[in-house]
Scaffold this motif. Structure first.
Motif, PDB file in Angstrom:
ATOM      1  N   ARG A 165      -4.563 -10.725 -15.260  1.00  0.00           N
ATOM      2  CA  ARG A 165      -3.194 -10.031 -14.660  1.00  0.00           C
ATOM      3  C   ARG A 165      -3.416  -8.862 -13.856  1.00  0.00           C
ATOM      4  O   ARG A 165      -2.947  -8.818 -12.765  1.00  0.00           O
ATOM      5  N   TRP A 166      -3.782  -7.990 -14.575  1.00  0.00           N
ATOM      6  CA  TRP A 166      -4.204  -6.669 -13.876  1.00  0.00           C
ATOM      7  C   TRP A 166      -5.064  -6.654 -12.655  1.00  0.00           C
ATOM      8  O   TRP A 166      -5.071  -6.005 -11.619  1.00  0.00           O
ATOM      9  N   LEU A 167      -6.185  -7.435 -12.655  1.00  0.00           N
ATOM     10  CA  LEU A 167      -7.118  -7.487 -11.576  1.00  0.00           C
ATOM     11  C   LEU A 167      -6.331  -8.276 -10.191  1.00  0.00           C
ATOM     12  O   LEU A 167      -6.413  -7.880  -9.100  1.00  0.00           O
ATOM     13  N   ALA A 168      -5.352  -9.154 -10.724  1.00  0.00           N
ATOM     14  CA  ALA A 168      -4.597  -9.943  -9.635  1.00  0.00           C
ATOM     15  C   ALA A 168      -3.670  -8.900  -8.912  1.00  0.00           C
ATOM     16  O   ALA A 168      -3.512  -8.923  -7.932  1.00  0.00           O
ATOM     17  N   VAL A 169      -3.009  -7.951  -9.977  1.00  0.00           N
ATOM     18  CA  VAL A 169      -1.986  -7.149  -9.324  1.00  0.00           C
ATOM     19  C   VAL A 169      -2.606  -6.091  -8.383  1.00  0.00           C
ATOM     20  O   VAL A 169      -2.424  -5.764  -7.259  1.00  0.00           O
ATOM     21  N   ALA A 170      -4.215  -5.747  -8.681  1.00  0.00           N
ATOM     22  CA  ALA A 170      -4.880  -4.762  -8.050  1.00  0.00           C
ATOM     23  C   ALA A 170      -5.334  -5.582  -6.592  1.00  0.00           C
ATOM     24  O   ALA A 170      -5.120  -4.838  -5.831  1.00  0.00           O
ATOM     25  N   SER A 171      -5.399  -6.858  -6.453  1.00  0.00           N
ATOM     26  CA  SER A 171      -5.573  -7.504  -5.280  1.00  0.00           C
ATOM     27  C   SER A 171      -4.622  -7.443  -4.453  1.00  0.00           C
ATOM     28  O   SER A 171      -4.789  -7.132  -3.125  1.00  0.00           O
ATOM     29  N   LEU A 172      -3.347  -7.649  -4.873  1.00  0.00           N
ATOM     30  CA  LEU A 172      -1.903  -7.559  -4.144  1.00  0.00           C
ATOM     31  C   LEU A 172      -1.747  -6.116  -3.643  1.00  0.00           C
ATOM     32  O   LEU A 172      -1.479  -6.131  -2.459  1.00  0.00           O
ATOM     33  N   LEU A 173      -2.287  -5.145  -4.255  1.00  0.00           N
ATOM     34  CA  LEU A 173      -1.909  -3.809  -3.871  1.00  0.00           C
ATOM     35  C   LEU A 173      -2.942  -3.442  -2.742  1.00  0.00           C
ATOM     36  O   LEU A 173      -2.489  -2.381  -2.026  1.00  0.00           O
ATOM     37  N   TRP A 174      -3.912  -4.431  -2.557  1.00  0.00           N
ATOM     38  CA  TRP A 174      -4.659  -3.815  -1.370  1.00  0.00           C
ATOM     39  C   TRP A 174      -3.946  -4.201  -0.148  1.00  0.00           C
ATOM     40  O   TRP A 174      -4.137  -3.573   1.038  1.00  0.00           O
ATOM     41  N   PHE A 175      -2.783  -4.845  -0.149  1.00  0.00           N
ATOM     42  CA  PHE A 175      -1.797  -5.153   1.162  1.00  0.00           C
ATOM     43  C   PHE A 175      -1.236  -3.933   1.346  1.00  0.00           C
ATOM     44  O   PHE A 175      -0.556  -3.827   2.348  1.00  0.00           O
ATOM     45  N   THR A 176      -1.056  -2.996   0.451  1.00  0.00           N
ATOM     46  CA  THR A 176      -0.192  -1.929   0.826  1.00  0.00           C
ATOM     47  C   THR A 176      -0.388  -1.001   1.811  1.00  0.00           C
ATOM     48  O   THR A 176       0.658  -1.023   2.752  1.00  0.00           O
ATOM     49  N   PRO A 177      -1.613  -0.602   2.290  1.00  0.00           N
ATOM     50  CA  PRO A 177      -1.802   0.090   3.596  1.00  0.00           C
ATOM     51  C   PRO A 177      -1.390  -0.775   4.839  1.00  0.00           C
ATOM     52  O   PRO A 177      -1.192   0.036   5.785  1.00  0.00           O
ATOM     53  N   ILE A 178      -1.646  -2.048   4.711  1.00  0.00           N
ATOM     54  CA  ILE A 178      -1.215  -2.862   5.918  1.00  0.00           C
ATOM     55  C   ILE A 178       0.201  -2.695   5.997  1.00  0.00           C
ATOM     56  O   ILE A 178       0.551  -2.856   7.401  1.00  0.00           O
ATOM     57  N   LEU A 179       0.934  -2.954   4.953  1.00  0.00           N
ATOM     58  CA  LEU A 179       2.278  -3.004   5.121  1.00  0.00           C
ATOM     59  C   LEU A 179       2.853  -1.408   5.783  1.00  0.00           C
ATOM     60  O   LEU A 179       3.832  -1.485   6.386  1.00  0.00           O
ATOM     61  N   VAL A 180       2.172  -0.513   5.072  1.00  0.00           N
ATOM     62  CA  VAL A 180       2.444   0.696   5.654  1.00  0.00           C
ATOM     63  C   VAL A 180       2.113   0.923   7.238  1.00  0.00           C
ATOM     64  O   VAL A 180       2.798   1.234   7.918  1.00  0.00           O
ATOM     65  N   GLY A 181       1.165   0.120   7.536  1.00  0.00           N
ATOM     66  CA  GLY A 181       0.723   0.043   8.950  1.00  0.00           C
ATOM     67  C   GLY A 181       1.818  -0.446   9.924  1.00  0.00           C
ATOM     68  O   GLY A 181       2.079  -0.210  10.966  1.00  0.00           O
ATOM     69  N   PHE A 182       2.491  -1.716   9.414  1.00  0.00           N
ATOM     70  CA  PHE A 182       3.306  -2.285  10.074  1.00  0.00           C
ATOM     71  C   PHE A 182       4.703  -1.423   9.973  1.00  0.00           C
ATOM     72  O   PHE A 182       5.398  -1.343  11.307  1.00  0.00           O
ATOM     73  N   ALA A 183       4.839  -0.833   8.798  1.00  0.00           N
ATOM     74  CA  ALA A 183       6.218   0.052   8.973  1.00  0.00           C
ATOM     75  C   ALA A 183       6.249   1.091  10.040  1.00  0.00           C
ATOM     76  O   ALA A 183       7.194   1.732  10.588  1.00  0.00           O
ATOM     77  N   GLN A 184       5.035   1.886  10.057  1.00  0.00           N
ATOM     78  CA  GLN A 184       4.657   3.126  10.736  1.00  0.00           C
ATOM     79  C   GLN A 184       4.803   2.658  12.459  1.00  0.00           C
ATOM     80  O   GLN A 184       5.029   3.839  13.327  1.00  0.00           O
ATOM     81  N   ARG A 185       4.385   1.485  12.748  1.00  0.00           N
ATOM     82  CA  ARG A 185       4.453   1.088  14.163  1.00  0.00           C
ATOM     83  C   ARG A 185       5.542   1.803  15.047  1.00  0.00           C
ATOM     84  O   ARG A 185       5.166   2.395  16.242  1.00  0.00           O
ATOM     85  N   PRO A 186       6.848   1.186  14.825  1.00  0.00           N
ATOM     86  CA  PRO A 186       7.850   1.730  15.588  1.00  0.00           C
ATOM     87  C   PRO A 186       8.130   3.231  15.910  1.00  0.00           C
ATOM     88  O   PRO A 186       8.553   3.742  16.851  1.00  0.00           O
ATOM     89  N   PHE A 187       7.483   3.947  15.068  1.00  0.00           N
ATOM     90  CA  PHE A 187       7.588   5.493  15.113  1.00  0.00           C
ATOM     91  C   PHE A 187       6.376   5.739  15.599  1.00  0.00           C
ATOM     92  O   PHE A 187       6.450   7.211  16.414  1.00  0.00           O
ATOM     93  N   THR A 188       5.217   5.339  15.755  1.00  0.00           N
ATOM     94  CA  THR A 188       4.058   5.834  16.234  1.00  0.00           C
ATOM     95  C   THR A 188       3.361   5.278  17.225  1.00  0.00           C
ATOM     96  O   THR A 188       2.726   5.716  18.165  1.00  0.00           O
ATOM     97  N   GLY A 189       3.936   3.957  17.392  1.00  0.00           N
ATOM     98  CA  GLY A 189       3.307   2.976  18.776  1.00  0.00           C
ATOM     99  C   GLY A 189       1.885   2.729  18.173  1.00  0.00           C
ATOM    100  O   GLY A 189       1.325   2.081  19.486  1.00  0.00           O
ATOM    101  N   VAL A 190       1.417   2.963  17.259  1.00  0.00           N
ATOM    102  CA  VAL A 190      -0.084   2.617  16.831  1.00  0.00           C
ATOM    103  C   VAL A 190      -0.235   1.095  16.174  1.00  0.00           C
ATOM    104  O   VAL A 190       0.622   1.036  15.173  1.00  0.00           O
TER     105      VAL A 190
END
Length: 248
Positions: A165-190
């Motif tokens: 369970r914890w290794l699976a949760v850790a796997s999903l947490l790797w998607f967090t930076p990608i989601l942050v990248g999506f969220a910041q695009r409207p503000f930074t244009g990157v």
């Protein structure tokens, strides 16, 4: 005869679990070897699939990914045989989807942006997303079954379930930076793939998911040693005949 039958069936379950562990090991060795030995692909910015765009590296990439797909299927069979997972369930469907996604990653190459977008590259992208998401979700479903059970029912399965369970949760947490990248695009244009070290994230995600399969394999291996196997009908019939003869 009854002991031999039980041992034979138990051996099959252990064999699938061991095959899953071997497959995961092959995947790690090959992909890690490419990362450490090849300087043509930036491991921080470029994804693992970039190796498949090089003719001399593609066979190594293909074998590593296919070995991982086979490992996922092997641990699934081992878990079904051990009674840890139902043959038709959300967990089994997730592991099959992960394996199919990995095979599709090999069949359809990553888009070569030096040439331009392609249908195969689009399929590759979505297949990798399915594989990376389906595997940890399936693992969580496997572990959740024993988390909800009472203490006596969990027994020796509680600890391996927690690791999975914890290794699976850790796997999903790797998607967090990608989601942050999506969220910041409207503000930074990157673009999100430029805002994050995508290659590093994908390698961390892949390694963590390999560990998920290893944890599942070790769990199935331990369960196979403890799994009682029902004797065959012939053994039952012989046993009954023996008891009737002794009564006479």
């Amino acid at each position: 005869m009854e002991r031999d039958t039980a041992a034979t069936r138990d051996t099959v379950g252990r064999a699938f679990a061991l095959a899953g562990l071997v497959g995961a090991g092959i995947a790690v060795v090959l992909i890690l070897g490419l990362t450490l030995a090849v300087g043509r692909v930036d491991p921080v910015r470029r994804t693992i699939s970039e190796y498949a765009l090089h003719t001399d590296l593609k066979p190594v990439f293909d074998v590593g990914v296919l070995a991982f797909a086979a490992a996922a299927l092997c641990v699934l069979v081992a878990h079904v045989r051990a009674g840890l997972v139902r043959a038709v369930s959300g967990a089994s469907t997730g592991l099959v989807l992960a394996a199919v996604g990995l095979v599709a990653v090999v069949v359809f190459e990553k888009t070569n942006w030096a040439v331009g977008p392609s249908v195969g590259g689009t399929i590759h992208r979505y297949a990798s997303l399915v594989a990376f998401l389906a595997l940890p979700v399936a693992a969580i479903l496997v572990a959740r079954r024993y988390r909800r059970a009472t203490a006596p029912e969990r027994g020796p399965r509680a600890r391996p379930a927690a690791w999975v369970r914890w290794l699976a949760v850790a796997s999903l947490l790797w998607f967090t930076p990608i989601l942050v990248g999506f969220a910041q695009r409207p503000f930074t244009g990157v673009s999100w793939w430029q805002a994050v070290p995508l290659g590093l994230i994908e390698r961390g995600l892949a390694l963590t998911e390999v560990l998920v399969v290893v944890a599942l394999g070790l769990w199935a291996l331990a369960a196979a040693r403890r799994t009682p196997v029902a004797p065959s009908p012939d053994v039952v019939a012989d046993s009954r005949s023996g008891r009737e003869m002794s009564r006479d």
